[in-house]
Design a protein around this motif. Structure first.
Motif, PDB file in Angstrom:
ATOM      1  N   ALA B 354     -87.943   7.104   0.184  1.00 39.98           N
ATOM      2  CA  ALA B 354     -87.155   5.904  -0.123  1.00 39.98           C
ATOM      3  C   ALA B 354     -86.748   5.856  -1.594  1.00 39.98           C
ATOM      4  CB  ALA B 354     -87.932   4.655   0.266  1.00 39.98           C
ATOM      5  N   ASP B 355     -87.618   6.321  -2.478  1.00 37.08           N
ATOM      6  CA  ASP B 355     -87.241   6.332  -3.895  1.00 37.08           C
ATOM      7  C   ASP B 355     -86.029   7.240  -4.123  1.00 37.08           C
ATOM      8  OD1 ASP B 355     -89.354   4.656  -4.409  1.00 37.08           O
ATOM      9  OD2 ASP B 355     -90.419   6.007  -5.777  1.00 37.08           O
ATOM     10  N   ILE B 356     -86.045   8.403  -3.472  1.00 35.75           N
ATOM     11  CA  ILE B 356     -84.924   9.344  -3.634  1.00 35.75           C
ATOM     12  C   ILE B 356     -83.673   8.798  -2.948  1.00 35.75           C
ATOM     13  CG2 ILE B 356     -84.080  11.654  -3.054  1.00 35.75           C
ATOM     14  CD1 ILE B 356     -86.157  11.944  -5.148  1.00 35.75           C
ATOM     15  N   ILE B 414     -81.492  -0.821   4.513  1.00 31.23           N
ATOM     16  CA  ILE B 414     -82.463  -1.621   3.768  1.00 31.23           C
ATOM     17  C   ILE B 414     -83.822  -1.645   4.478  1.00 31.23           C
ATOM     18  CG2 ILE B 414     -82.920  -3.929   2.835  1.00 31.23           C
ATOM     19  CD1 ILE B 414     -79.912  -4.366   2.597  1.00 31.23           C
ATOM     20  N   TYR B 415     -83.787  -1.655   5.807  1.00 32.63           N
ATOM     21  CA  TYR B 415     -85.010  -1.832   6.579  1.00 32.63           C
ATOM     22  C   TYR B 415     -85.227  -0.709   7.578  1.00 32.63           C
ATOM     23  CZ  TYR B 415     -84.324  -6.486   4.732  1.00 32.63           C
ATOM     24  OH  TYR B 415     -84.123  -7.522   3.883  1.00 32.63           O
ATOM     25  N   LEU B 426     -85.278  -0.969   0.634  1.00 30.70           N
ATOM     26  CA  LEU B 426     -84.404  -1.257  -0.507  1.00 30.70           C
ATOM     27  C   LEU B 426     -84.453  -2.750  -0.810  1.00 30.70           C
ATOM     28  CD1 LEU B 426     -81.206   0.810   0.490  1.00 30.70           C
ATOM     29  CD2 LEU B 426     -82.988   1.467  -1.155  1.00 30.70           C
ATOM     30  N   TYR B 427     -84.238  -3.057  -2.071  1.00 30.07           N
ATOM     31  CA  TYR B 427     -84.158  -4.464  -2.464  1.00 30.07           C
ATOM     32  C   TYR B 427     -82.704  -4.798  -2.751  1.00 30.07           C
ATOM     33  CZ  TYR B 427     -89.078  -3.871  -2.380  1.00 30.07           C
ATOM     34  OH  TYR B 427     -90.339  -3.583  -1.931  1.00 30.07           O
ATOM     35  N   ALA B 428     -82.238  -5.856  -2.056  1.00 32.09           N
ATOM     36  CA  ALA B 428     -80.832  -6.219  -2.170  1.00 32.09           C
ATOM     37  C   ALA B 428     -80.668  -7.634  -1.629  1.00 32.09           C
ATOM     38  CB  ALA B 428     -79.952  -5.257  -1.360  1.00 32.09           C
ATOM     39  N   GLN B 429     -79.912  -8.417  -2.310  1.00 36.06           N
ATOM     40  CA  GLN B 429     -79.600  -9.776  -1.854  1.00 36.06           C
ATOM     41  C   GLN B 429     -79.042  -9.693  -0.438  1.00 36.06           C
ATOM     42  OE1 GLN B 429     -79.586 -12.678  -3.869  1.00 36.06           O
ATOM     43  NE2 GLN B 429     -78.084 -14.018  -2.905  1.00 36.06           N
ATOM     44  N   SER B 430     -79.769 -10.284   0.519  1.00 35.68           N
ATOM     45  CA  SER B 430     -79.352 -10.094   1.914  1.00 35.68           C
ATOM     46  C   SER B 430     -80.178 -10.956   2.849  1.00 35.68           C
ATOM     47  CB  SER B 430     -79.536  -8.617   2.325  1.00 35.68           C
ATOM     48  OG  SER B 430     -80.900  -8.255   2.189  1.00 35.68           O
ATOM     49  N   VAL B 470     -95.346  -6.510   7.390  1.00 36.73           N
ATOM     50  CA  VAL B 470     -94.224  -6.312   6.461  1.00 36.73           C
ATOM     51  C   VAL B 470     -94.697  -5.303   5.412  1.00 36.73           C
ATOM     52  CG1 VAL B 470     -92.731  -7.368   4.732  1.00 36.73           C
ATOM     53  CG2 VAL B 470     -93.327  -8.641   6.817  1.00 36.73           C
ATOM     54  N   SER B 471     -93.974  -4.206   5.307  1.00 38.77           N
ATOM     55  CA  SER B 471     -94.317  -3.195   4.294  1.00 38.77           C
ATOM     56  C   SER B 471     -93.245  -3.200   3.207  1.00 38.77           C
ATOM     57  CB  SER B 471     -94.407  -1.804   4.934  1.00 38.77           C
ATOM     58  OG  SER B 471     -95.579  -1.696   5.710  1.00 38.77           O
ATOM     59  N   LEU B 472     -93.698  -3.332   1.990  1.00 40.65           N
ATOM     60  CA  LEU B 472     -92.757  -3.382   0.864  1.00 40.65           C
ATOM     61  C   LEU B 472     -92.910  -2.131   0.005  1.00 40.65           C
ATOM     62  CD1 LEU B 472     -93.352  -7.035  -0.413  1.00 40.65           C
ATOM     63  CD2 LEU B 472     -91.618  -6.252   1.216  1.00 40.65           C
ATOM     64  N   ARG B 473     -91.792  -1.504  -0.296  1.00 38.23           N
ATOM     65  CA  ARG B 473     -91.844  -0.333  -1.178  1.00 38.23           C
ATOM     66  C   ARG B 473     -92.110  -0.757  -2.613  1.00 38.23           C
ATOM     67  NH1 ARG B 473     -87.746   2.832  -4.311  1.00 38.23           N
ATOM     68  NH2 ARG B 473     -86.330   1.128  -3.785  1.00 38.23           N
ATOM     69  N   ILE B 474     -93.080  -0.115  -3.228  1.00 40.84           N
ATOM     70  CA  ILE B 474     -93.297  -0.255  -4.670  1.00 40.84           C
ATOM     71  C   ILE B 474     -92.831   1.060  -5.292  1.00 40.84           C
ATOM     72  CG2 ILE B 474     -94.951  -0.795  -6.487  1.00 40.84           C
ATOM     73  CD1 ILE B 474     -94.685  -2.980  -4.299  1.00 40.84           C
TER      74      ILE B 474
END
Lengths: 634, 634
Positions: B354-356, B414-415, B426-430, B470-474
């Motif tokens: 996901a980072d890449i 994003i998900y 991904l983090y994005a206004q949505s 819910v899993s959040l990418r750090i």
């Protein structure tokens, strides 16, 4: 000072030994025959043989505007020129017989009116004189003329010279401003400087005038190449590489201020302009050349004297655009720069020209030949990841005979002689036999291990005491140089154009001792050269140095130069003809300690190391590997 | 943990606003129609119209193996896919009508047996299925299938989907290991991932099996492309670009360990492999992909997520060979890397992928589109002397519709959702509307100014309390990140693959507050990347920054970064959509004080200066000029 004209000594007047002697031996022993062998393999001999059936299809070397290479006469011309010079040094009846046989074929092929070009006689007669822009027709004649002049001087045989005089006479009739004459010139310059040589050896001023005509006409409006295209129903917009700059026909030559286009063409043009400036004492040409010289050497030249960074046009791009790994820097272009520089010395000794001549000779030109004389560089990058190697031949085989003829005629670049003066432009173990127009006759002998040593012992030995001047170049890099005459120090404060001029009555036994300091120098490029930003090149005397993988392992861009070269050591390299290497303490980034990540927010670890640099022109003569000229500066 | 399969949310399930909303508006308002306009101008519509006379001569875009471009169906397929996504966001009856008209033409053109490819129906019927290696026949079908799936999902209209199902059914009959079937696969991968999408939307497992067949067959001995060449009397040695590596057919895919050849082809292949690894829980595919992933991202990827440095093969060269000014780094290749990375998340959330994905999305891919959605980059160098600018179109117009379809479908990246889990990649206004297989239904809303701010407020709003994770990418770069759940700090020590996994009963009103530090970072490349030696790139969050001439004047390689970024300031750039710029104290070498010499044995003078860096993906949106990512480190 009176107006002086300096001309080179003929090749037979200078015997070379030492460093350049080794190069000449390599050419005599190997390259000269290899040139002919390759021309034979490429089918060139078959093409010019008037007894053989006209081949119709031709040399499968490169495709050139829809035909195979059409300029093989030039390769044979340059090869014969090389053979001629080699015969001075080492008589070689077998090689001479091969050259004679080729000359015989050309003599039989020549038309009754003098026309001679095997491609346009044997393959495409209908194309004759239809496309001066692209077809190299006069270019071929030029190289054949140069070969003929050299062969005559070497062997005393006039046959080739006479053949080419008939071709030149044909051109004198064909080209000019008179009725029925073509008012054109060649897209690839070369005939101009060849005609000057022919005029000098024959004394026929018509040839000089024709050279002047070609130079004066070039770039005049309306552009000849546009007129020619229209006359032959071709699109005038189809100029090769889309620009008139490509072949320097965009402006009259005296109005040109920027070095543009195909690099070899430019060098041959400027060489002829410089010859004519000398012959006609033409300050309008000299003025233009001085502007062009500054443009080239201050904005467009590699530190090696390589020129023409781009493969796309085999030539120039933007100011200060000097990429290292993709440098084209064709061997022929640096050979051409040596030609031009040597001719800029025709009006006065000036190290502005001679220093660059030496720089291009030792770094841009001779690099094109392997030490054994058997393989060749066409393009000369200043950085290699390990994939750039010498060719046994090249699709466009212009460079091998070009560097070979330069090497074998090297003696003629060492000196310039005027009526009452000899200028020493280059230092090289050699003996010159000189007769000046004022009647002075003397031998000038240089004893030196240059370029490995900066000590040069010069003996000037007139048959009897005679008054003339000896001018010695003090290179700009040679800070702290010293000179003695018969043991007495000569002050070097009052130089003229970087030369010390000694005008006196010379007597048998006079000895000069010149010492040029050869401390390694750390050279930086102009800040506008983005490719060299933060990088340093090491020079010693005229030589540019480089790192090679065989000495330093892989990853040459991990090596960081420390400030100052005080700890530099020099030592000869046995497996590189005794060349002097430079050893330096450096820092080295440790790829092996970096880890797997391709990117990280930390700097690599470094350790102390020692780097070994060797002369750039000798690279790729040992084990293959990386190479780097511009080292990172810590 | 149970075996999980993560699949993207459909595009309509995620409404995007903020940063990505602006990009989507640019595509909806401009790019989508521009794509069709350019296809019309290029004559593509005329070519597929079965009522028009068969043109015989075709689109003058690029010459391709002696014919004009033969893969325009793919351009139309990707354009329709873009239009489909754009219609979710902004209904546009005029644009929809244009797409419908094109689809009608294809429907009329389709053969009774289902075959559909306008080039091989209208221009060269005799070439059909004669050269899978070079002719892009299945590649075109793939892009048409992707367009059909998207258009069906967007409009509910089945016509295009039915057309492409008939073509897919035809391919199911045509290709396979049975008697009379072709045991081949396409030289340009694409059909494979398209068939997975078609299988997912139709539920027809035949399509999935055909994708698996193509993947399993690829690179098996004897090589299909050799057999095909022999069968059609072509030289089997004439493989395009001389290698099977070019199209990744040199080995069975499970034995491939090195990322090679044409970059876009490679990415599409690996994307399909990852899809199939997920669908079949195939660890043999996953194992190969993990090896290939490490090979690409640790040895062959620009810091921008650009891949494929060489124009010659539009692809990969040697390990650590990443030239900046000549970087090819095709927009399509980074789009393909986003595809692949997103599909590597099919088996588990892992920031390795996901980072890449984010890095390639923000720096390699979106760079290909101007902020107004009207112009495009095809290749994406990391350094420009000022001559590289966006195109209104490209000879090979693959990139504009590729980046456009990625932008408009961004919501689906994003998900990832599994039976009882949603991963936030991904983090994005949505706002996402989610229904999990375990029955949980909820809205997940992100409020954020990301990527300009690192603060992300996430509300998870189930219709009624429900248990799921819910899993959040750090991100790996987000050192010091913090997270709270309903105001209580959540420790971030125990990450799984870089994700914090919150499995609980979620209730209406649950709020997460994530804070990702966005301090500028000084990034160095592996010491083996010679082109970046001694240089630093500045990143902030996922964004790579660059210097532009419009902010910093000419001579960007004269700028030296000081050690440490402690004095860095950030400020929004009004004329660049409010993007955050970084201002840094630097040293600057003074070209104007250097003098005329091109080379000298001294260092340039320097002065203190301030440099302004802007996000790389936004370069060349203001005044033209130089650009530089890798700055010299003092």
């Amino acid at each position: 000072m009176t107006k002086r004209q300096f001309r080179p000594l003929p090749v037979p007047s200078v015997s070379v030994s030492g460093y350049w002697g080794d190069w000449q031996d390599a050419v005599c022993d190997h390259t000269a025959a290899i040139l002919l062998d390759r021309c034979v393999e490429a089918g060139m001999i078959e093409q010019i043989n008037p007894e053989a059936p006209s081949p119709g299809i031709v040399i499968p070397i490169i495709h050139w505007l829809g035909t195979p290479q059409m300029f093989w006469d030039s390769d044979l011309g340059k090869s014969i020129e090389t053979i001629a010079y080699s015969l001075y040094r080492k008589p070689n009846p077998a090689l001479e017989a091969r050259a004679d046989a080729i000359i015989d074929m050309y003599a039989r092929l020549q038309d009754a009116d003098g026309y001679l070009n095997s491609f346009f006689q044997r393959i495409r007669p209908e194309w004759r004189w239809t496309n001066l822009r692209d077809f190299h027709e006069l270019y071929c004649a030029g190289h054949m003329i140069e070969g003929a002049v050299a062969y005559y001087q070497a062997t005393g045989k006039r046959k080739f010279l006479d053949v080419m005089c008939r071709m030149a006479d044909y051109c004198v009739r064909k080209f000019g401003r008179g009725p029925g004459q073509m008012r054109g010139y060649c897209g690839h310059e070369e005939i101009e400087l060849a005609l000057v040589r022919l005029a000098r050896v024959t004394g026929n001023q018509d040839y000089m005038e024709l050279a002047k005509f070609f130079i004066d006409e070039r770039g005049q409006a309306p552009n000849f190449f546009v007129e020619e295209a229209i006359a032959h129903n071709r699109s005038p917009g189809g100029v090769q590489k889309k620009t008139f700059e490509y072949n320097q026909s965009h402006l009259p030559v005296r109005e040109q201020t920027k070095v543009v286009g195909h690099a070899v063409r430019a060098m041959y043009l400027y060489s002829a302009m410089a010859d004519l400036a000398t012959e006609y004492n033409d300050d309008t040409l000299t003025g233009a050349l001085e502007t062009l010289w500054a443009d080239l050497t201050r904005k467009q030249m590699y530190v090696t004297g390589g020129i023409g960074p781009a493969e796309a046009n085999e030539g120039f791009t933007d100011y200060y655009d000097l990429p290292n790994d993709s440098a084209y820097a064709e061997t022929c272009a640096s050979v051409g720069l040596v030609f031009w520089a040597s001719r800029m010395l025709g009006r006065r000794p000036d190290r502005e020209y001679a220093d660059i001549m030496e720089q291009a000779l030792y770094n841009g030109a001779i690099t094109g030949l392997s030490t054994d004389g058997k393989t060749f560089f066409y393009d000369n990058p200043l950085e290699s990841t390990g994939k750039h190697h010498r060719w046994t031949w090249h699709a466009c085989p212009c460079c091998p005979p070009n560097i070979a003829r330069l090497v074998t005629s090297l003696g003629s670049y060492i000196y310039g002689v005027a009526d009452d003066e000899i200028a020493v432009h280059l230092y090289a173990q050699s003996e010159a036999r000189v007769e000046l127009a004022n009647g002075a006759r003397f031998t000038l002998r240089q004893e030196t291990d240059y370029p490995w040593s900066g000590d040069v012992a010069i003996s000037v030995s007139p048959e009897q005491s005679a008054r003339f001047a000896v001018s010695l170049r003090i290179p700009a890099w040679a800070r702290g140089a010293t000179l003695s005459l018969n043991g007495m120090q000569v002050p070097l404060e009052a130089l003229e154009g970087g030369y010390i001029r000694l005008e006196r009555d010379w007597a048998p036994g006079d000895r000069l001792a010149l010492s040029l300091p050869l401390e390694p120098r750390a050279v930086r490029a102009h800040p506008k050269v983005r490719q060299d930003a933060g990088r340093t090149a090491i020079m010693r005397g005229p030589l540019v140095y480089c790192l090679e993988g065989v000495d330093n392992g892989a990853g040459l861009n991990s090596i960081l130069l420390k400030t100052g070269l005080g700890a530099a050591q020099t030592a000869p390299v046995p497996d590189l003809r005794g060349a002097i290497a430079i050893e330096l303490p450096v820092l080295r980034e440790l790829a092996e300690e970096w880890g797997d990540a391709l990117y990280a927010d930390r700097a690599p670890a470094v350790r102390e190391d020692t780097a070994r640099l060797v002369p750039y022109h000798l690279w790729d003569n040992r084990a293959p590997g990386e190479m780097l000229v511009w080292m990172r500066q810590a």
